[in-house]
Write an enzyme that holds these catalytic residues in place. Structure first.
Site, PDB file in Angstrom:
ATOM      1  N   LYS A  13       1.013  -1.237  -0.029  1.00 42.54           N
ATOM      2  CA  LYS A  13       0.053   0.026   0.089  1.00 42.54           C
ATOM      3  C   LYS A  13       0.935   1.314   0.043  1.00 42.54           C
ATOM      4  CE  LYS A  13      -2.825   1.179   3.792  1.00 42.54           C
ATOM      5  NZ  LYS A  13      -2.955   2.585   3.955  1.00 42.54           N
ATOM      6  N   SER A  14       1.835   1.214   0.816  1.00 42.16           N
ATOM      7  CA  SER A  14       2.799   2.484   0.875  1.00 42.16           C
ATOM      8  C   SER A  14       3.420   2.643  -0.516  1.00 42.16           C
ATOM      9  CB  SER A  14       3.622   2.446   1.971  1.00 42.16           C
ATOM     10  OG  SER A  14       3.138   2.478   3.178  1.00 42.16           O
ATOM     11  N   GLY A  85      -5.306   8.737   4.956  1.00 40.16           N
ATOM     12  CA  GLY A  85      -4.325   9.540   5.614  1.00 40.16           C
ATOM     13  C   GLY A  85      -3.330   9.863   4.619  1.00 40.16           C
ATOM     14  N   ARG A 113      -8.368  13.525  11.838  1.00 41.20           N
ATOM     15  CA  ARG A 113      -7.110  13.050  12.013  1.00 41.20           C
ATOM     16  C   ARG A 113      -5.915  14.378  11.763  1.00 41.20           C
ATOM     17  NH1 ARG A 113      -5.791   7.632   9.040  1.00 41.20           N
ATOM     18  NH2 ARG A 113      -3.722   7.771  10.061  1.00 41.20           N
ATOM     19  N   SER A 156       7.055  10.173  11.577  1.00 42.51           N
ATOM     20  CA  SER A 156       5.894   9.804  10.708  1.00 42.51           C
ATOM     21  C   SER A 156       6.762   9.748   9.075  1.00 42.51           C
ATOM     22  CB  SER A 156       4.872  10.930  10.581  1.00 42.51           C
ATOM     23  OG  SER A 156       4.156  10.908   9.789  1.00 42.51           O
ATOM     24  N   ASP A 304       1.954  -0.462  12.046  1.00 42.43           N
ATOM     25  CA  ASP A 304       0.711  -0.955  11.423  1.00 42.43           C
ATOM     26  C   ASP A 304       0.398  -2.238  11.928  1.00 42.43           C
ATOM     27  OD1 ASP A 304      -0.028   1.629  10.382  1.00 42.43           O
ATOM     28  OD2 ASP A 304       0.830   0.783   8.394  1.00 42.43           O
ATOM     29  N   LYS A 331      -4.862   7.109  14.557  1.00 43.10           N
ATOM     30  CA  LYS A 331      -4.799   6.233  13.198  1.00 43.10           C
ATOM     31  C   LYS A 331      -6.600   6.344  12.900  1.00 43.10           C
ATOM     32  CE  LYS A 331      -0.651   5.065  12.602  1.00 43.10           C
ATOM     33  NZ  LYS A 331       0.115   5.726  11.432  1.00 43.10           N
ATOM     34  N   ARG A 335      -6.490   3.656  18.311  1.00 48.16           N
ATOM     35  CA  ARG A 335      -6.434   2.101  18.210  1.00 48.16           C
ATOM     36  C   ARG A 335      -5.942   1.810  19.533  1.00 48.16           C
ATOM     37  NH1 ARG A 335      -3.299   1.214  12.430  1.00 48.16           N
ATOM     38  NH2 ARG A 335      -5.519   1.211  11.285  1.00 48.16           N
ATOM     39  N   ARG A 378      -7.476  -2.449  10.078  1.00 44.09           N
ATOM     40  CA  ARG A 378      -6.475  -3.256  10.522  1.00 44.09           C
ATOM     41  C   ARG A 378      -7.252  -4.059  11.996  1.00 44.09           C
ATOM     42  NH1 ARG A 378      -2.256  -2.552   7.270  1.00 44.09           N
ATOM     43  NH2 ARG A 378      -2.152  -0.509   6.542  1.00 44.09           N
TER      44      ARG A 378
END
Ligand code: S3P
Length: 419
Positions: A13-14, A85, A113, A156, A304, A331, A335, A378
């Site tokens: 995904k990234s 995000g 967020r 981040s 994650d 997140k 979470r 997730r």
């Protein structure tokens, strides 16, 4: 019942987000093979198209034409970042340097967020960015930028990525110094796309200039998606699972080190290394798991995967501690709280002390009438694995959110779970 077999999770995904979004500042054409089809990546693709980018599905993958330097001028363009995000933060970095007015908004979860973390470095570079008290919508008036030296307060990859991408369109070099190393995909891809990002310890310096797309890019499988079944294999007696063609960059594989430390057998076979390491991962249950302490330094490399590692900790002997996990609070859901409540609903002993997550194991699960993922993809997949470990069926509210990162999760579950 054990998890047994071999599978290939969807494309990372990234990397998928970055391949699409970095095509906004790149020339040439590329064929992306194995792109993630998760909803988040489709959101980046929709944003790319809304900005005038051309991308078409072909038999072998997605053909994308770089838009660098030929951006249409928008008086005012609203971009819906939906739940993503990563889309909002990375595109903010790019659009800060592209003339026009852009309004970046998202769904109710994304609107909660924090976005000030990206707005701040962009403003230091001269961008005009306003927000709703630090949250979306972000309004960006793109224009000329000046390079800066910036040290983000949070570890981040998205803040680093947004600042470096803005740096491509700035005058003069831009440096980001991290407090802890985070996934290095932005800087790696800048170099792979013939740009210049110099990495010296925790400082990455990018030189301005447009990128050039490679003719083909093969996206390896997502380690964060593989983690659900690899961790299930570590936890459940009799299990042995291989994930093939997985991205194995050090910034992404912290969870495998932790599983190994907890007593699972983990075998990596590297198959390629350009631009990032890729290979097969075998995880085998070899006995009861041991509790572990996960240090603050390890957190960015497994951020994650904490929901799954927390689930593994509920089955391990002793007290596990995840130190300094405050990032979990921002997140898709808080979470830290949702893990506490949902694993708690299964009878696990999960506590939060300050910013630490503390889990006492082992637990034999009790079954509530329903579980609630809060539409956190997730968490939904973690709860699904918890139920498989308990050999039970309980409805998970918001399970459709799995499609955000892993649309074929249920198929993989059916393939691997010998129930
Ligand atoms: C990501 C970075 C991490 C991660 C997210 C994807 C990325 O977020 O949690 O799922 O692709 O750069 P932060 O940068 O907010 O830590």
């Amino acid at each position: 019942m054990p998890f047994i077999g071999t599978f290939s999770p969807p494309g990372d995904k990234s990397l998928s987000h970055r391949l699409i979004l970095m095509s906004l500042v790149a020339k040439g054409e590329t064929l992306i093979k194995g792109l993630s089809h998760g909803e988040d990546v489709l959101t980046s693709l929709a944003a790319f198209r809304a900005l005038g980018g051309e991308a078409r599905e072909e038999a072998e993958g997605l053909r994308v034409k770089g838009l660098a330097g030929t951006w249409p001028r928008f008086e005012s363009l609203e971009i819906d970042c939906r739940n993503s995000g990563t889309t909002m933060r990375l595109i903010a970095g790019i659009l800060a340097g592209v003339p026009g007015r852009y309004i970046l908004d998202g769904d109710d979860q994304l609107r909660r967020r924090p976005m000030e973390r990206v707005a701040k470095p962009l403003r230091l570079m001269g961008a005009k960015v306003s927000s709703n008290e630090g949250r979306p919508p972000l309004i960006i008036d793109g224009g000329s930028l000046t390079g800066v030296d910036y040290t983000p307060a949070d570890a981040s990859a998205q803040v680093k990525g947004a600042t470096l991408l803005a740096g491509l369109l700035a005058s003069g070099p831009t440096s980001v110094t991290e407090i802890l190393p985070t996934r290095g995909h932005t800087e790696t891809l800048i170099n792979h796309f013939h740009g210049r990002a110099v990495i010296e310890g925790l400082t990455i310096t990018v030189c301005p200039g447009l990128l050039t797309l490679p003719p083909v890019f093969d996206v390896p499988g997502d380690p964060s998606s593989a983690a659900f079944f690899l961790t299930a294999a570590a936890m459940i007696p009799g299990s042995k699972v291989t994930a093939t063609n997985i991205l194995l960059s050090p910034g992404r594989t912290g969870f495998l080190k932790v599983l190994n430390r907890m007593g699972a057998e983990v075998t990596l076979t590297l198959t390629s290394d350009n631009p990032e390491p890729v290979g097969d991962v075998l995880v085998e249950h070899t006995g009861p798991l041991k509790a572990t302490e996960v240090t603050p330094e390890e957190i960015p490399s497994l951020i994650d995967e904490i929901p799954m590692l927390a689930l593994a900790a509920t089955q391990a002997n002793g007290q596990s501690v995840f130190r300094a996990v405050d990032e979990l609070r921002v997140k898709e859901t808080d979470r830290l709280m949702s893990l506490r409540h949902q694993l708690g609903a299964l009878g696990a002993r999960v506590n939060a002390e300050g910013n630490d997550l503390i889990i006492d194991g082992p637990t034999s699960f009790i079954l509530p009438e329903t579980l609630d993922s809060g539409r956190d993809h997730r968490l939904a997949m973690t709860l699904s694995i918890a139920l498989a470990a308990a050999n039970a069926k309980v409805p998970i509210i918001g399970a459709e959110s799995m499609a955000i990162s892993y649309p074929s999760f249920e198929e993989s579950l059916k393939e691997l779970w010998r129930n």
